[in-house]
Design a protein around this motif. Structure first.
Motif, PDB file in Angstrom:
ATOM      1  N   GLY A 196       2.694  10.238  -9.457  1.00 57.39           N
ATOM      2  CA  GLY A 196       2.489   8.801  -9.302  1.00 57.39           C
ATOM      3  C   GLY A 196       1.049   8.359  -9.350  1.00 57.39           C
ATOM      4  N   ASN A 197       0.148   9.229  -9.751  1.00 57.39           N
ATOM      5  CA  ASN A 197      -1.280   8.905  -9.820  1.00 57.39           C
ATOM      6  C   ASN A 197      -1.525   7.775 -10.817  1.00 57.39           C
ATOM      7  N   GLU A 198      -2.257   6.726 -10.396  1.00 54.81           N
ATOM      8  CA  GLU A 198      -2.540   5.592 -11.283  1.00 54.81           C
ATOM      9  C   GLU A 198      -3.442   5.976 -12.445  1.00 54.81           C
ATOM     10  N   ASN A 199      -4.224   7.000 -12.277  1.00 56.33           N
ATOM     11  CA  ASN A 199      -5.085   7.516 -13.348  1.00 56.33           C
ATOM     12  C   ASN A 199      -4.744   8.988 -13.558  1.00 56.33           C
ATOM     13  N   PRO A 200      -3.675   9.250 -14.309  1.00 52.49           N
ATOM     14  CA  PRO A 200      -3.150  10.619 -14.421  1.00 52.49           C
ATOM     15  C   PRO A 200      -4.113  11.581 -15.096  1.00 52.49           C
ATOM     16  N   ALA A 201      -3.909  12.860 -14.823  1.00 57.90           N
ATOM     17  CA  ALA A 201      -4.755  13.909 -15.385  1.00 57.90           C
ATOM     18  C   ALA A 201      -4.632  13.944 -16.906  1.00 57.90           C
ATOM     19  N   LYS A 202      -5.739  14.266 -17.562  1.00 57.93           N
ATOM     20  CA  LYS A 202      -5.754  14.324 -19.029  1.00 57.93           C
ATOM     21  C   LYS A 202      -4.783  15.377 -19.551  1.00 57.93           C
TER      22      LYS A 202
ATOM     23  N   LYS B 268       0.814  -1.225   0.000  1.00 52.36           N
ATOM     24  CA  LYS B 268       0.000   0.000   0.000  1.00 52.36           C
ATOM     25  C   LYS B 268       0.847   1.275   0.000  1.00 52.36           C
ATOM     26  N   ASN B 269       1.949   1.255  -0.769  1.00 51.96           N
ATOM     27  CA  ASN B 269       2.654   2.525  -0.989  1.00 51.96           C
ATOM     28  C   ASN B 269       1.684   3.505  -1.622  1.00 51.96           C
ATOM     29  N   LYS B 270       1.881   4.785  -1.356  1.00 58.24           N
ATOM     30  CA  LYS B 270       0.845   5.756  -1.721  1.00 58.24           C
ATOM     31  C   LYS B 270       0.733   6.010  -3.222  1.00 58.24           C
ATOM     32  N   ASN B 271       1.825   5.778  -3.983  1.00 55.65           N
ATOM     33  CA  ASN B 271       1.739   5.999  -5.423  1.00 55.65           C
ATOM     34  C   ASN B 271       2.850   5.237  -6.159  1.00 55.65           C
TER      35      ASN B 271
END
Length: 508
Positions: free
Chosen positions: A423-429, A161-164
């Motif tokens: 590190g967002n799994e669903n990065p910004a467009k 569960k690392n944060k990103n």
């Protein structure tokens, strides 16, 4: 609007760094093309010459470590509590198209026939030997390189569960410098890889069509295809993995299987089974000797450097973005399931692919000294010309090459978006859009002013970057082992306590 864009980039240091890299490489290439090409080629050849044993050992070590994990009780651990996002078919399709899709199409005939006509070692039947070395260069070792990196990230991200993503790559590293420079380095090597793939892959597509159909598609068409692939790849990345990226991968795998079956219809099935099984069994039996160039499989220094070491460096250079992407699509699987699907399944599929095309290719060249399959850009198209319905199959093959390149581009954009979006799994467009523009514009610029020279230069840069990445990769592996050892879950170095693990181990 310009002010807002500037403020956004100021806040996104990775994006700014990448823009400066792309611009710098373009300007240096434009002003000093010969010096850039010669310098990178010299550094590249020097690295391959001096680090040959290092690359051979690191390739073998990664495979051995993956085998050890597969048979260890920790393999029962589940990478997250969520259900898997993708079916097995889509999971494998994404692996195939992202990891090696275009390469498998373009090397399907050329490489095994090259080994057949130029055997790496003596005293072994040429057809078997050609298949063995093709299996070796495209089999367990490259997929293990991809898989282990992806597994470490997935384990840190979904189990610990690392944060990103960024934290999962160098999980809780005590070395501040490594934590700081790693994202920049991963971005750099990913950009170099995807631009080389986009530029050179498009050139291969154009040259193949020109050769088969007798066309004269020139520089304008080349630029147009580069732009088209970059634009489609960007739009695909903007939709997310579940939509266009997955659909393109499913299409790519489905029609690749159809093409494989079509070619298989014209084989002598008995000979095909015998030669393929013999080559595969010898590949497995002599894997250690082939990996270290020993005994009956001791190849010349030139072959080792220009083929095996080059391939190992090339696969390592593609590990960052491919491994991150594999981790991202593998949530909810067990470690053993992960290893089977990311190493064993694609390896066996790759071996079947090469066996079918190679065995038919051997039939075509056995009674002649033809060199018509030597060109990696055109060999597949020339090969299909020898079979019925070639006008249809050549078009299908060309489309598959394009889709594979698009999938490499959109997957890379998605991974780069994750890196730049903290590190967002669903990065910004917006991040993905900017990455798409950076990649497409840089590839267009290099193609426009330098054609093959600058694109070959960035390919050499990719191989050069593989060396420092391999050191980082080893650090990540050692850190992974150390963290598991501390948690008493990985006892390779402490066999005395294995009975305690068997008694107390409870899989997640």
């Amino acid at each position: 609007m310009i002010k807002n864009s500037f403020l956004y980039l100021k806040d996104k240091r990775l994006l700014t760094f990448s823009l400066l890299f792309g611009l710098s490489f373009f300007l240096i290439g434009f002003l000093f093309p010969f010096e850039l090409k010669f310098g990178l080629k010299y550094i590249n050849s020097t690295i391959l010459r001096f680090f040959s044993p290092y690359y051979l050992y690191i390739g073998l070590a990664i495979v051995i470590f993956c085998i050890a994990i597969f048979f260890h009780p920790i393999a029962k651990t589940k990478l997250g509590n969520e259900k898997p996002e993708y079916s097995y078919f889509s999971w494998i399709a994404l692996l195939y198209s992202t990891g090696m899709g275009s390469g498998l199409l373009l090397r399907a005939v050329q490489e095994p026939i090259y080994y057949f006509q130029n055997p790496p070692v003596n005293h072994i039947e040429n057809k078997q030997l050609a298949l063995q070395y093709t299996f070796f260069h495209w089999g367990f070792t490259p997929w293990a390189m991809y898989s282990l990196f992806g597994l470490i990230i997935a384990y840190n991200l979904y189990f610990l569960k690392n944060k990103n993503i960024l934290e999962a790559i160098v999980s809780k590293s005590g070395v501040h410098v490594i934590k700081k420079i790693t994202p920049y380095f991963l971005v750099l090597i990913t950009i170099a890889g995807v631009i080389a793939s986009l530029g050179l892959g498009t050139g291969q597509f154009i040259e193949g069509l020109n050769q088969y159909f007798g066309l004269h598609l020139g520089h304008t068409y080349l630029l147009s295809i580069v732009f088209l692939i970059g634009a489609i790849g960007t739009l695909s990345a903007l939709t997310g993995i579940q939509k266009v990226i997955k659909y393109l991968a499913d299409f790519d795998l489905s029609f690749s299987i159809l093409l494989l079956v079509f070619v298989g219809l014209f084989l002598n099935f008995k000979k095909f089974i015998g030669q393929s099984f013999s080559a595969f069994s010898q590949y497995v039996i002599h894997f250690f000797e082939m990996s270290l160039s020993l005994g009956n499989y001791k190849t010349s220094i030139l072959f080792t450097q220009e083929w095996t070491v080059f391939y190992w460096a090339f696969w390592l250079a593609w590990v960052p973005f491919t491994g991150i992407f594999i981790a991202r699509i593998s949530k909810g699987r067990t470690i053993r399931e992960f290893i089977i699907t990311t190493i064993i399944v694609p390896t066996l599929a790759t071996l079947v692919w090469f066996s079918v095309f190679a065995n038919k290719g051997f039939e075509l060249v056995s009674n002649s000294n033809t060199q018509e399959f030597n060109n990696v850009f055109t060999s597949l198209f020339v090969f299909l010309k020898h079979l019925p319905l070639s006008q249809i199959t050549v078009v299908i093959a060309a489309i598959l090459v394009l889709i594979s390149i698009i999938n490499s581009v959109d997957s890379a954009i998605f991974v780069l978006g994750m890196l730049s979006d903290n590190g967002n799994e669903n990065p910004a467009k917006k991040d993905k859009l900017i990455w798409g523009i950076i990649i497409t514009a840089t590839a267009l610029g290099l193609t426009a002013v330098g054609s093959d020279s600058l694109l070959n230069a960035i390919s050499n840069l990719l191989i050069i970057l593989a060396l420092p990445f391999s050191v980082l990769y080893l650090y990540i592996i050692i850190q992974f082992i150390f963290n598991l050892q501390k948690k008493n879950k990985l006892l390779f170095l402490n066999p005395v306590n294995i009975h305690l693990l068997k008694k107390n181990y409870k899989p997640t």
